[in-house]
Structures are given as structure tokens and as C-alpha cells.
Motif scaffolding. Sequence first.
Motif, PDB file in Angstrom:
ATOM      1  N   VAL A 280      33.832  -6.625 -58.781  1.00  0.00           N
ATOM      2  CA  VAL A 280      33.878  -5.535 -57.814  1.00  0.00           C
ATOM      3  C   VAL A 280      34.509  -6.056 -56.522  1.00  0.00           C
ATOM      4  CG1 VAL A 280      32.572  -3.826 -56.493  1.00  0.00           C
ATOM      5  CG2 VAL A 280      31.739  -4.535 -58.742  1.00  0.00           C
ATOM      6  N   ILE A 281      35.510  -5.327 -56.035  1.00  0.00           N
ATOM      7  CA  ILE A 281      36.066  -5.611 -54.713  1.00  0.00           C
ATOM      8  C   ILE A 281      35.253  -4.757 -53.738  1.00  0.00           C
ATOM      9  CG2 ILE A 281      38.131  -5.507 -53.269  1.00  0.00           C
ATOM     10  CD1 ILE A 281      39.789  -5.507 -55.903  1.00  0.00           C
ATOM     11  N   PRO A 282      34.549  -5.389 -52.808  1.00  0.00           N
ATOM     12  CA  PRO A 282      33.546  -4.603 -52.075  1.00  0.00           C
ATOM     13  C   PRO A 282      34.055  -3.772 -50.903  1.00  0.00           C
ATOM     14  CG  PRO A 282      33.372  -6.915 -51.481  1.00  0.00           C
ATOM     15  CD  PRO A 282      34.436  -6.830 -52.541  1.00  0.00           C
ATOM     16  N   GLY A 283      35.161  -4.190 -50.229  1.00  0.00           N
ATOM     17  CA  GLY A 283      35.496  -3.448 -49.008  1.00  0.00           C
ATOM     18  C   GLY A 283      36.962  -3.437 -48.644  1.00  0.00           C
ATOM     19  N   GLY A 284      37.802  -3.051 -49.589  1.00  0.00           N
ATOM     20  CA  GLY A 284      39.243  -3.086 -49.361  1.00  0.00           C
ATOM     21  C   GLY A 284      39.814  -4.325 -50.025  1.00  0.00           C
ATOM     22  N   PRO A 292      30.196  -9.976 -61.727  1.00  0.00           N
ATOM     23  CA  PRO A 292      29.090  -9.091 -62.122  1.00  0.00           C
ATOM     24  C   PRO A 292      27.723  -9.668 -61.720  1.00  0.00           C
ATOM     25  CG  PRO A 292      30.676  -9.270 -63.897  1.00  0.00           C
ATOM     26  CD  PRO A 292      31.117 -10.239 -62.839  1.00  0.00           C
ATOM     27  N   GLU A 293      27.583 -10.985 -61.791  1.00  0.00           N
ATOM     28  CA  GLU A 293      26.302 -11.601 -61.413  1.00  0.00           C
ATOM     29  C   GLU A 293      26.044 -11.394 -59.919  1.00  0.00           C
ATOM     30  OE1 GLU A 293      28.792 -13.545 -63.138  1.00  0.00           O
ATOM     31  OE2 GLU A 293      27.863 -12.604 -64.886  1.00  0.00           O
ATOM     32  N   GLU A 294      27.056 -11.645 -59.124  1.00  0.00           N
ATOM     33  CA  GLU A 294      26.903 -11.473 -57.676  1.00  0.00           C
ATOM     34  C   GLU A 294      26.652 -10.002 -57.336  1.00  0.00           C
ATOM     35  OE1 GLU A 294      29.825 -15.015 -56.002  1.00  0.00           O
ATOM     36  OE2 GLU A 294      30.711 -13.214 -56.857  1.00  0.00           O
ATOM     37  N   ALA A 295      27.308  -9.133 -58.086  1.00  0.00           N
ATOM     38  CA  ALA A 295      27.156  -7.696 -57.823  1.00  0.00           C
ATOM     39  C   ALA A 295      25.715  -7.245 -58.041  1.00  0.00           C
ATOM     40  CB  ALA A 295      28.105  -6.906 -58.718  1.00  0.00           C
ATOM     41  N   GLN A 296      25.000  -7.957 -58.876  1.00  0.00           N
ATOM     42  CA  GLN A 296      23.599  -7.615 -59.170  1.00  0.00           C
ATOM     43  C   GLN A 296      22.711  -7.654 -57.927  1.00  0.00           C
ATOM     44  OE1 GLN A 296      21.645  -8.125 -62.439  1.00  0.00           O
ATOM     45  NE2 GLN A 296      23.445  -7.751 -63.696  1.00  0.00           N
ATOM     46  N   THR A 297      23.003  -8.603 -57.042  1.00  0.00           N
ATOM     47  CA  THR A 297      22.080  -8.806 -55.922  1.00  0.00           C
ATOM     48  C   THR A 297      22.594  -8.290 -54.589  1.00  0.00           C
ATOM     49  OG1 THR A 297      23.011 -11.039 -55.780  1.00  0.00           O
ATOM     50  CG2 THR A 297      20.883 -10.821 -56.885  1.00  0.00           C
ATOM     51  N   VAL A 298      23.850  -7.903 -54.537  1.00  0.00           N
ATOM     52  CA  VAL A 298      24.415  -7.532 -53.238  1.00  0.00           C
ATOM     53  C   VAL A 298      24.039  -6.097 -52.853  1.00  0.00           C
ATOM     54  CG1 VAL A 298      26.663  -6.540 -53.925  1.00  0.00           C
ATOM     55  CG2 VAL A 298      26.491  -7.918 -51.832  1.00  0.00           C
ATOM     56  N   THR A 299      23.846  -5.888 -51.550  1.00  0.00           N
ATOM     57  CA  THR A 299      23.634  -4.534 -51.046  1.00  0.00           C
ATOM     58  C   THR A 299      24.777  -4.181 -50.099  1.00  0.00           C
ATOM     59  OG1 THR A 299      22.178  -5.451 -49.337  1.00  0.00           O
ATOM     60  CG2 THR A 299      21.111  -4.503 -51.285  1.00  0.00           C
ATOM     61  N   LEU A 300      24.962  -2.900 -49.886  1.00  0.00           N
ATOM     62  CA  LEU A 300      26.116  -2.427 -49.110  1.00  0.00           C
ATOM     63  C   LEU A 300      25.849  -2.486 -47.613  1.00  0.00           C
ATOM     64  CD1 LEU A 300      27.137   0.594 -51.377  1.00  0.00           C
ATOM     65  CD2 LEU A 300      28.316  -1.603 -51.151  1.00  0.00           C
ATOM     66  N   GLU A 303      25.398  -7.872 -43.662  1.00  0.00           N
ATOM     67  CA  GLU A 303      24.700  -9.150 -43.840  1.00  0.00           C
ATOM     68  C   GLU A 303      24.708  -9.598 -45.294  1.00  0.00           C
ATOM     69  OE1 GLU A 303      23.549  -6.643 -41.836  1.00  0.00           O
ATOM     70  OE2 GLU A 303      24.318  -7.804 -40.134  1.00  0.00           O
ATOM     71  N   SER A 304      24.377  -8.673 -46.197  1.00  0.00           N
ATOM     72  CA  SER A 304      24.327  -9.038 -47.607  1.00  0.00           C
ATOM     73  C   SER A 304      25.710  -9.464 -48.098  1.00  0.00           C
ATOM     74  CB  SER A 304      23.797  -7.876 -48.437  1.00  0.00           C
ATOM     75  OG  SER A 304      23.737  -8.223 -49.789  1.00  0.00           O
ATOM     76  N   MET A 305      26.741  -8.769 -47.650  1.00  0.00           N
ATOM     77  CA  MET A 305      28.105  -9.147 -48.048  1.00  0.00           C
ATOM     78  C   MET A 305      28.423 -10.563 -47.565  1.00  0.00           C
ATOM     79  SD  MET A 305      29.480  -6.795 -49.858  1.00  0.00           S
ATOM     80  CE  MET A 305      29.123  -5.079 -50.262  1.00  0.00           C
ATOM     81  N   ALA A 306      28.052 -10.871 -46.325  1.00  0.00           N
ATOM     82  CA  ALA A 306      28.312 -12.208 -45.795  1.00  0.00           C
ATOM     83  C   ALA A 306      27.541 -13.260 -46.598  1.00  0.00           C
ATOM     84  CB  ALA A 306      27.940 -12.271 -44.316  1.00  0.00           C
ATOM     85  N   GLU A 307      26.290 -12.946 -46.954  1.00  0.00           N
ATOM     86  CA  GLU A 307      25.512 -13.889 -47.771  1.00  0.00           C
ATOM     87  C   GLU A 307      26.176 -14.149 -49.111  1.00  0.00           C
ATOM     88  OE1 GLU A 307      21.682 -12.024 -47.980  1.00  0.00           O
ATOM     89  OE2 GLU A 307      21.354 -12.351 -45.832  1.00  0.00           O
ATOM     90  N   PHE A 312      32.032  -6.855 -45.814  1.00  0.00           N
ATOM     91  CA  PHE A 312      31.804  -5.432 -45.968  1.00  0.00           C
ATOM     92  C   PHE A 312      33.138  -4.678 -45.858  1.00  0.00           C
ATOM     93  CE2 PHE A 312      30.904  -1.227 -44.296  1.00  0.00           C
ATOM     94  CZ  PHE A 312      29.906  -0.791 -45.150  1.00  0.00           C
ATOM     95  N   GLY A 313      33.980  -5.151 -44.948  1.00  0.00           N
ATOM     96  CA  GLY A 313      35.325  -4.589 -44.820  1.00  0.00           C
ATOM     97  C   GLY A 313      35.331  -3.120 -44.484  1.00  0.00           C
TER      98      GLY A 313
END
Lengths: 423, 168
Positions: A280-284, A292-300, A303-307, A312-313
Motif C-alpha cells: 500500500v502506498i499510503p499518501g501519494g 502487507p505486514e506493515e499495513a496490518q498495524t498502521v493507522t491513518l 505519527e503511525s505513518m512515521a513509526e 502520511f503525505g
Amino acid sequence: MEVKILSAKFDIEGAHNLEVAKQHGAYATLDKLFTMDPAEVTTIVKDSGLRGRGGAGFPAGLKWTFLPKDGDKPVYLCVNSDESEPATFKDRYILVRDPHMLIEGIIICSYAINSHDTYIYIRGEYTSQVKVLQAAIDEAYAAGYLGEKACGQDFRIDVTVHRGAGAYVCGEETALLESIEGKKGQPRSKPPFPAVEGLYGCPTIINNVQTIASLPFILANGADAYKAYGTEKSTGTHLFGISGLVQKPGMYELPLGLPLLEVLDKVAGGLREGRTLKGVIPGGSSTPVLTPEEAQTVTLDYESMAEHQTMFGSGGIVVLDDTVDIVKLVENLIYFYHHESCGQCTPCREGLGWMLKIVKKIIRGEGSTEDIDLLVELCDNIEMKTVCVLSAACTMPVRSYLNKFRHEFEAYVKGGASTQSAM
Amino acid sequence: MSDRSQLIETGVPFTFDAQRDAEFERLVKRYPTRESMILPSLWLVQEQEGWISAEAIAYIADRIGTFASKVFEAATFYTMYHLRPMGKYHICICRTLSCYLLGKQEIVDFLNREIGIKPGEVSSDKMFSLEEVECLGHCGSAPVVQVNGEFYENMNVEKLKELLATLN
Ligand SMILES: Cc1cc2nc3c(=O)[nH]c(=O)nc-3n(C[C@H](O)[C@H](O)[C@H](O)COP(=O)(O)O)c2cc1C
Ligand code: SF4
Ligand code: FES
């Protein structure tokens, strides 16, 4: 999951017209606005936690406080409506469905920062969109919201639309200024920052369309009402553009902080029949890809994107499934940034060109393992060695594909791609 | 998409028509420097003529009171300015990420077959010109095509056939 704060009027027939917009609350904050002290307005915006929606997420109210106090030069406001980062298509909805929300935001910001001249920089490709926007501005002039005595106050506000003409780099704030001044869109070295020395050498605030359009809600309902949405540090809502290989691509307004995968499933209808998630490309397109593994734990949220070592973009989410050939996707990406380089820095102008040649060579089956390493090395040598971050907007995501999907590059090198091409 | 290295002369002096003249006068008051009128003026010329000739560049420079080289520089930097005539229907196909993922190449190939031109070319009857462009800000309804500025979303070969049938 969806909420309707910014998009409250998007589905109302004719809400781009002043009469309809007013019936649904447009310009209702203005009476309150002019009873307040400008500094009070800035404080509310600061307290709301609103962050710039153009990509970098810089706190909006804080940026305004960087303007010099008691300067004798005019202060300019530039609204960034260039919207050219691949996968980003949110500001357009504001421009055509609720332009008066943007104009009201401009009035609020102008009053807060004591600016009398706003330029809305809109990308040249938005041909029908610019007409809707200009018609709304004309209506606002005719109704007295804009002009010599804006909103019946002793306060002039002029709003001028400045059309770009097909250069992505003009979304970069200083290139945008050059473009308004009639020049090539070549970014300036910073400092000085635009808040101190911007348009025509004067203090200038540049904010994204969505940032400015968020102001009427915040002023009408207060900082706490805005903070009721989102997370502690990523407050409010965002217009997310979801595209790529999902069932229901589109623009959705969501509070910040929701789990990415849940959003893709429940809001965007999930993957296409029989497919599995590849990334998943999260913000542009300039944001590093998530596995897919990282996508499991990330929130929109920021802060979560930076972690997760990404950004977030612009809220432009692209879904990649198992049909996607990552190497060809990287070729497509590098082509874009190379094409859009303004050309003034050698590492960007030449370096991105080299990267494109190397990826093409790999795709032709003529590459070697050294070529993959050379791509990584080029990323290191280009990034942060240029006037603006357009080059990094290319190397950061490319490095993420090289790290996370190296096996796909190696498969090309060893002969025969690892995955089937989507084309 | 134009050949951006050379201007074409028409042999006829250029002037704004009455409508563009009025728009120029309205806009020039909005900027503290006349150079800021370079991009808006190029747009006005292109709206009036469809493309920007050597004479138009000279006219803009003269009207603004600046060097023709400055106008030329802007005209060549910004890719939407056409420095030669395009087809009656100028078709732009988005080639970037989301449109690429959703099959923009089929559209390019179809148009290539149907009209007989590649991106960057104008058909010999001057009816069509084709251009591949970067992300058009409609990625949620990819792939997208723009014809004379009008957007067509969620495109496929079938829809393109229907669209082409309406263009004449
Ligand atoms: C290459 C490049 C392209 C950009 N494109 C855009 C854009 O299209 N729209 C936008 O709002 N910001 C864009 N930005 C970010 C702007 O430079 C700036 O940070 C933003 O407009 C500030 O507004 P905000 O604080 O409200 O986000 C871009 C930045 C870079 C480096
Ligand atoms: S990094 Fe690239 S786009 Fe940015 S100023 Fe340098 S050459 Fe221009
Ligand atoms: S990628 Fe084609 S419109 Fe954005």
C-alpha cells in the motif's frame, strides 16, 4: 467510518452556488470572525491542532505566527491548489462541490494574518474546475464578501486565480511563488522562508486548499469540536483519495487515526476478487510503500505513518495487489519525477535520468546485481543534496521498493520476472 | 507536447480580441508587477488561437513591457502551452501510477491503432493530436482521458469508441 465535516455539502445539488451554499450555512462564521481579535483566530486554529494538508503536515496556526510582527510590507496568502502529486485527488472536490467553503476559509485566514491579496494557484489541467471556482469568486464579490469592503468591514480582500500550466514542481511552495511572478517554476533555496520573504519579496503564507477549507468548521464550532475527531496529535478529518486495485476507489472523508486495512476493507470495498495484497502506498506516490505486514498495524495518522518509516503525505492511498510488477511500477514512478524535475540541480536532473536508464536496463533483462546496488547508491547520493525535495520525493519511495521488494528486481536480473505484469 | 525548442511564425501580427483584451486589463490590476501577467497572457493567447506563435510571444512581451525571452522561457517550461497547432481534438491520456495500474496502455494502444498516431503527434487531417500526460488528479476514477480539457473517467476501449464516434 465516514464523516461529513469538510464534505458536508458535497452531495447537495448546486452547493457550488452561493444561494444554495448559504442555505446550508456558508459564510455563517463571518459575524463572529470580525468581533474577534486576529490573534484570537490564530490561537483557535493552533488549538485545533489543524495540520497542513498539502503533504508535510506542518501545524497551520504555528506557520502563521512566523510572519514578521509589525512589518510594513504587505502580507500575501497563496492557496496551493496545484494538486499534482500522483494519487492525490481530494482538493478538486472542494473546488467544484463547495468552493464557497474555500472562500470563507480565505476570508478567515486573511483576517487572521492581515492579508489583503490572495492568489489561488490552480493546476492548468483543472479546466472546468477553474470555471466553477471563478464563478464562485465572482458571486462572492457581487455579494460583498470580497472586495474593497469585504463582508461590510473596513478590510479589503482580493482573490485572484492564477493558473499553472502543467508543471508538478509548481506545487512546491517556492516554485509556486516563482510561477505567480511569471517565471519558470524553479524552487528557491530556503531560508529565507516564505513567511519572511515570499511572493514579491513580501511575507507570504502558503497553505493547501484543504487546510484553508477546514477553517470555517473550526471557527464555527471551536477547537475542541475539531479535536473531537482524530487522534491526540493528528486531529480532525481528512479527505482521503483511495485508488489503485480496490473494489471501490474514490474520495472518502475520514477522521484521522483509523486502521488502514479496515478502511480499505470497509470503505473501499477490499481487494478485487481472488487477489491478495502486495503493498500500500499510503499518501501519494512520494511516500514509501508499506508491505502487507506493515499495513496490518498502521493507522491513518501522521505519527503511525512515521513509526512505520513512511509518511502520511497527501492522503492519496494506492492499493497494490499481487498482479503488480514492482519493477515496472518503479519505472513509472521514476519517469514521473524525472520528467517533472525543474532542472536546476544536477543530482536531480541527471541522477533521476540515470536511475530511469538503469531500471529500464533491468526490465530489458540486461541488468546485474550491481545495477540494483547502484540504484540504492544513487538514491543516497541524490537525496537531500538538492534545492527542493522533489528529488527525495522520488528516491525515498524508490529506496523502499528496493528494500522491500528486492527479490523482484533480482528476478529480472536472474532472468524472468518474479510476477506477472499487470499490463 | 509541442516541439519546445522553436517558435513558429504565422506571418500575421497577433493581437488579443476584445474579450481577451478586457480579461487582460482586469487581471493586470491584480498583480503588483506586470511580469506576473506572463502566464495568464499565454493562456489567453492559447484560448484565442489554440496555440502560441512567435508573433504572439512578441505581442505579450510588448504588451507587458518585458523581454520576449522571458515570455519564451515560460512558454517552453510549462508543458501545457502549445507552441504549434494541435489537432481539433487534443486528447491527453494520463500515464501515471493509478492510471497505469488500471490499464492506460490499452487506451494508448487503441487510440494509436484507431487514429494512427502516437503520443506527441498530430493526425495528418489535423483532427486529432495525442499526448501522454502526468497524473490528472482523477486517480480514483482511473484511467482518465482529457479531450480539449474535458475529463472522461473510468475509461476503457468500449467507452473510447463511443466517445470517438461523437467527435467529428
Ligand atoms: C515537489 C513538491 C510538490 C508539491 N505539490 C503540492 C501540491 O500539489 N499541493 C499542495 O498543497 N502542496 C504541495 N506541496 C507542498 C507545498 O510545498 C507546501 O508544503 C504546502 O502547500 C503548504 O501548505 P500546508 O501547510 O497547508 O500543507 C509540494 C511539495 C513539493 C516538494
Ligand atoms: S531538486 Fe529537482 S525539482 Fe527541486 S529544485 Fe532541484 S532540480 Fe528542481
Ligand atoms: S494517476 Fe491518472 S489521474 Fe492520477
